[in-house]
Design an enzyme around this catalytic site. Structure first.
Site: not given
Ligand code: DX5
Ligand code: ZN
Length: 222
Positions: A9, A34, A38, A67, A174
């Site tokens: 990500s 990924h 947001m 995403h 995720d």
């Molecule tokens: C959270 C995101 C994730 C995030 C995961 O809202 O959708 O993709 O970046 O980060 P880690 O692996 O650090 O939990």
């Molecule tokens: Zn994500």
């Protein structure tokens, strides 16, 4: 089971050099990129959208896995496709017409994904199983990287895998994925793992490669 896909990500990368960071995880051997979109509305954080995705598309030939943590995904689906996104995942919580939204994503030539927050039941998937290519199970509350894995989602993954009944649909997990938590979700039926902070540590291709390999090794043979 086929090899598990690792999807770093970019939320945990250095946004000041996003294209280089994508190139680095590509060279480090990841499977997908990924992209956490947001909107500051569905989640309490704001990142990027189609213009930035388009700007970094040339940095890697790997699958771009978007995403969408946004309240109105329907409005911009075509822009994500035009920006070069391969997988478009929407949140079930905001889609009043989930069947229509998923069909539209496929019509655009992209793979259609649906994501569930940790508290959201898998029941809403029951009647769209033939419309999805990927189910993204959130194992943290969306909005931020670096949070702790919520273990109750493991049972949810098992139930979704049962519900899918042999369909060729990826279950991607995720949030809080590390070499410690990855085996739990892969044993339950996950086929793709998002990892932000566990991958983007060390700041070099070599360290990213080690971080990816540590996750891969943890699920080998499961
Ligand atoms: C959270 C995101 C994730 C995030 C995961 O809202 O959708 O993709 O970046 O980060 P880690 O692996 O650090 O939990
Ligand atoms: Zn994500």
């Amino acid at each position: 089971m086929a090899d598990v896909k690792i999807a770093p990500s970019v939320l945990a990368s250095d946004f000041g050099k996003l294209a280089e960071e994508i190139q680095a995880v590509d060279q480090a051997g990841c499977d997908w990129i990924h992209l956490d979109v947001m909107d500051g509305h569905f989640v309490p954080n704001l990142t990027f959208g189609p213009p930035i995705i388009q700007a970094v598309r040339g940095a890697s030939n790997k699958t771009f896995d978007a995403h969408l943590m946004v309240s109105n995904p329907d409005q911009l689906l075509e822009l994500y496709q035009k920006a070069g996104t391969d997988i478009i995942t929407v949140h079930a919580e905001v889609c009043e017409h989930l069947d229509r939204t998923l069909s539209r994503i496929r019509e655009l030539g992209c793979r259609a994904g649906v994501s569930l927050n940790p508290h959201t039941s898998e029941d809403c998937l029951r009647y769209v199983l033939d419309r999805v290519d990927l189910i993204l199970v959130m194992s943290v509350n969306p909005g931020f990287g670096g949070q702790s894995f919520i273990p109750t989602v493991v049972d949810k993954i098992t139930r979704i895998r049962d519900m899918l009944g042999g369909r060729d649909v990826d279950i991607e997990v995720d949030g809080g994925i590390t070499a410690e938590t990855a085996p739990l979700v892969v044993s339950a039926g996950a086929t793709a793992l998002v990892a932000g902070s566990a991958v983007f540590k060390g700041g070099s291709v070599e360290s990213y490669r080690r971080n990816i390999e540590a996750i891969r090794d943890s699920v080998k043979g499961l």
